[in-house]
Design an enzyme around this catalytic site. Structure first.
Site, PDB file in Angstrom:
ATOM      1  N   ALA A 180      -3.424  65.135  48.149  1.00 13.78           N
ATOM      2  CA  ALA A 180      -4.147  65.178  46.878  1.00 13.78           C
ATOM      3  C   ALA A 180      -3.575  66.228  45.933  1.00 13.78           C
ATOM      4  CB  ALA A 180      -5.633  65.424  47.116  1.00 13.78           C
ATOM      5  N   THR A 181      -2.958  67.275  46.470  1.00  9.80           N
ATOM      6  CA  THR A 181      -2.320  68.258  45.594  1.00  9.80           C
ATOM      7  C   THR A 181      -1.249  67.569  44.751  1.00  9.80           C
ATOM      8  OG1 THR A 181      -2.740  70.079  47.108  1.00  9.80           O
ATOM      9  CG2 THR A 181      -0.963  70.391  45.514  1.00  9.80           C
TER      10      THR A 181
ATOM     11  N   ASN B  37     -15.454  70.430  46.874  1.00  6.25           N
ATOM     12  CA  ASN B  37     -15.076  70.823  48.228  1.00  6.25           C
ATOM     13  C   ASN B  37     -15.795  72.079  48.711  1.00  6.25           C
ATOM     14  OD1 ASN B  37     -13.104  71.413  45.973  1.00  6.25           O
ATOM     15  ND2 ASN B  37     -12.573  73.055  47.407  1.00  6.25           N
TER      16      ASN B  37
ATOM     17  N   THR C  79      11.704  59.079  50.712  1.00  7.82           N
ATOM     18  CA  THR C  79      11.443  58.097  51.776  1.00  7.82           C
ATOM     19  C   THR C  79       9.965  58.089  52.120  1.00  7.82           C
ATOM     20  OG1 THR C  79      13.653  58.439  52.658  1.00  7.82           O
ATOM     21  CG2 THR C  79      12.035  57.446  54.145  1.00  7.82           C
TER      22      THR C  79
ATOM     23  N   SER D 137      -6.741  62.009  49.564  1.00 11.33           N
ATOM     24  CA  SER D 137      -5.992  62.759  50.564  1.00 11.33           C
ATOM     25  C   SER D 137      -6.295  62.211  51.954  1.00 11.33           C
ATOM     26  CB  SER D 137      -6.402  64.232  50.490  1.00 11.33           C
ATOM     27  OG  SER D 137      -5.858  64.949  51.582  1.00 11.33           O
ATOM     28  N   GLY D 138      -5.257  62.061  52.787  1.00 14.04           N
ATOM     29  CA  GLY D 138      -5.467  61.540  54.135  1.00 14.04           C
ATOM     30  C   GLY D 138      -6.298  62.460  55.010  1.00 14.04           C
ATOM     31  N   HIS D 139      -5.943  63.750  55.008  1.00 18.43           N
ATOM     32  CA  HIS D 139      -6.551  64.640  56.010  1.00 18.43           C
ATOM     33  C   HIS D 139      -7.968  65.075  55.681  1.00 18.43           C
ATOM     34  CE1 HIS D 139      -6.272  68.820  54.276  1.00 18.43           C
ATOM     35  NE2 HIS D 139      -5.459  68.194  53.443  1.00 18.43           N
TER      36      HIS D 139
ATOM     37  N   CYS E 165      -7.457  84.409  48.627  1.00 15.03           N
ATOM     38  CA  CYS E 165      -6.710  85.647  48.563  1.00 15.03           C
ATOM     39  C   CYS E 165      -5.631  85.488  47.497  1.00 15.03           C
ATOM     40  CB  CYS E 165      -6.062  85.933  49.908  1.00 15.03           C
ATOM     41  SG  CYS E 165      -5.150  87.466  49.937  1.00 15.03           S
TER      42      CYS E 165
HETATM   43  C1  LIG Z   1      -8.247  69.320  49.850  1.00 13.73           C
HETATM   44  C2  LIG Z   1      -8.424  68.986  48.437  1.00 13.73           C
HETATM   45  C3  LIG Z   1      -7.314  68.820  47.599  1.00 13.73           C
HETATM   46  C4  LIG Z   1      -5.899  69.000  48.104  1.00 13.73           C
HETATM   47  O1  LIG Z   1      -5.579  67.982  49.010  1.00 13.73           O
HETATM   48  P1  LIG Z   1      -4.285  68.082  49.961  1.00 13.73           P
HETATM   49  O2  LIG Z   1      -4.136  66.686  50.461  1.00 13.73           O
HETATM   50  O3  LIG Z   1      -4.627  69.058  51.021  1.00 13.73           O
HETATM   51  O4  LIG Z   1      -3.145  68.495  49.116  1.00 13.73           O
HETATM   52  C5  LIG Z   1      -7.551  68.507  46.287  1.00 13.73           C
HETATM   53  N1  LIG Z   1      -8.800  68.359  45.819  1.00 13.73           N
HETATM   54  C6  LIG Z   1      -9.886  68.506  46.585  1.00 13.73           C
HETATM   55  C7  LIG Z   1     -11.243  68.304  46.002  1.00 13.73           C
HETATM   56  C8  LIG Z   1      -9.730  68.829  47.921  1.00 13.73           C
HETATM   57  O5  LIG Z   1     -10.810  69.002  48.685  1.00 13.73           O
END
Ligand SMILES: *Cc1c(COP(=O)(O)O)cnc(C)c1O
Length: 403
Positions: A80-81, A160, A249, A208-210, A335
């Site tokens: 998502a970044t 988040n 890729t 985002s997958g994770h 931080c």
């Molecule tokens: C975790 C998160 C992101 C970043 O996602 P990544 O896949 O870890 O780069 C962006 N936006 C929100 C709201 C998130 O919780």
């Protein structure tokens, strides 16, 4: 003694907003794509490559189905970044002619805020939409402040930190009325609330997958109307993958896993959110009853089912964490340049710095068991009690961090 030992050995993961474990079904689906079907999906000359491309097509289809999009509207990214950067920077760079204003909310993820801020040097103006005490974006402010010069508005689906869910469809209506484009960061939404890009009427949406029981290092950007005609300038140049929008890729195992995770997100959502909400509510009820001076942040109704942001008056959150080592919870503090800063999200909803420093973010998820909740309640009662006791005796709680 025995009980204490058991509690110390036990580890309870309650940080589902930071990341989620991969679902075992996701891992199982991914494995063949490391050792058997490892070809480059762009290698269309051989069957190995075409098999990998077919797996990517299935993953793309599954992602599309999960959010009500066509598969050609999905571009895979590293997370998502990257999706948020591609949406904000890519859109601004491709549409830099007359509209020079980018609008974000005060509680967007750092990657949205930083991407928007970086555009100032390119001559863009960045407006930050305030939120109310529950973390809801001020729609009236938005109506008053956007207009002919607004290029893009980027507002998340759910936060988040405090879990607040935004009225995405209403925001989209306001944004489109002035002819601006609307991007929505839905990283916390997938699997937690239903997503429908048509109902929401978004132009761009990040995933985002994770954050949804899929693997790390994979994400997606939904682009209304498809990647081919996208009004976006790519961030990565090279082989022209993903309709030229994202060279590199393709992460085939990641895409396969993300696809399965997206399927699960849709299929499990109703039962899973009920189960998770009940556990979250029990955790809050018990802590609020046992620890006076505890308050819940965010919108009590329009809040992610597993989210609990709790402020413990008189107890430093870092010290609580140090005294409950069996629990994986977080402070949401960041931080930056060596100094610990309390969560800007908490400050945006009106908490003082001190209150923000006394706040824990708890995330309940798919693999949380009722037992884990009991363990968390016991651990937090003990830790908060201890830290409050220590502060009364002049420790200020901070010394506990070192202990
Ligand atoms: C975790 C998160 C992101 C970043 O996602 P990544 O896949 O870890 O780069 C962006 N936006 C929100 C709201 C998130 O919780």
């Amino acid at each position: 003694m025995k009980r204490a030992r058991a509690a110390a050995d036990r580890r309870v993961y309650l940080d589902y907003h930071a990341s989620t474990p991969c679902d075992p079904l996701v891992v199982e689906a991914m494995l063949p794509y490391f050792v058997e079907h490892y070809a480059n999906p762009s290698s269309s000359q051989h069957r190995h490559g075409r098999d990998a491309a077919a797996a990517v097509a299935i993953g793309r289809e599954k992602l599309g189905v999960a959010i009500g999009a066509a598969s050609q509207e999905i571009v895979f990214t590293s997370g998502a970044t990257e999706s948020n950067n591609l949406a904000v920077l890519g859109f601004a760079r491709a549409n830099a002619s007359e509209r020079r204003e980018i609008v974000v909310s005060a509680i967007e993820h750092k990657c949205v805020l930083a991407a928007a801020e970086s555009l100032r040097t390119a001559g863009f103006e960045v407006l930050v939409a305030p939120v109310d005490a529950r973390g809801v974006v001020d729609l009236g402010w938005l109506i008053d402040h956007i207009g002919d010069s607004t290029a893009l508005v980027s507002i998340q689906a759910a936060n988040n930190d405090i879990g607040t869910i935004q009225a995405v469809a209403e925001i989209a209506q306001v944004v489109h009325r002035v002819g601006a484009a609307f991007h929505c960061d839905a990283a916390q939404a997938l699997g937690r609330i239903p997503i429908d890009v048509r109902d929401w009427d978004v132009d761009l949406l990040s995933l985002s997958g994770h954050k949804a029981y899929g693997p790390k290092g994979i994400g997606a950007l939904y682009i209304r109307g498809g990647a081919r005609s996208a009004p976006l300038a790519p961030l990565l140049l090279g082989g022209g993958q993903e309709s030229g929008l994202r060279s590199g890729t393709l992460n085939v195992p990641g895409i396969v896993g993300f696809g399965v995770a997206a399927d699960l997100a849709t299929n499990r959502l109703p039962q899973e959110t009920d189960r998770i909400r009940r556990m979250r509510d029990r955790l809050e009820e018990r802590l609020l009853a046992a620890l006076p001076g505890t308050s819940v942040n965010g919108d009590r109704d329009k809040r992610l089912c597993g989210n609990s942001s709790l402020t413990f008056e008189g107890a430093d959150a870092e010290a609580i964490i140090a005294n409950a080592p069996e629990l994986a919870v977080s402070t949401g503090s960041a931080c930056s340049s060596g100094a610990i800063e309390p969560s800007y999200v908490l400050q945006a909803i009106g908490l003082t710095r001190q209150q923000a420093f006394q706040t824990l973010r708890i995330g309940v998820g798919r693999f949380t068991m009722p037992d884990d909740i009991e363990c968390a309640v016991d651990g937090l009662k003990r830790a908060v009690g201890h830290v409050r006791g220590a502060s009364k005796h002049g420790g200020g709680g901070v010394a506990e961090r070192v202990a």
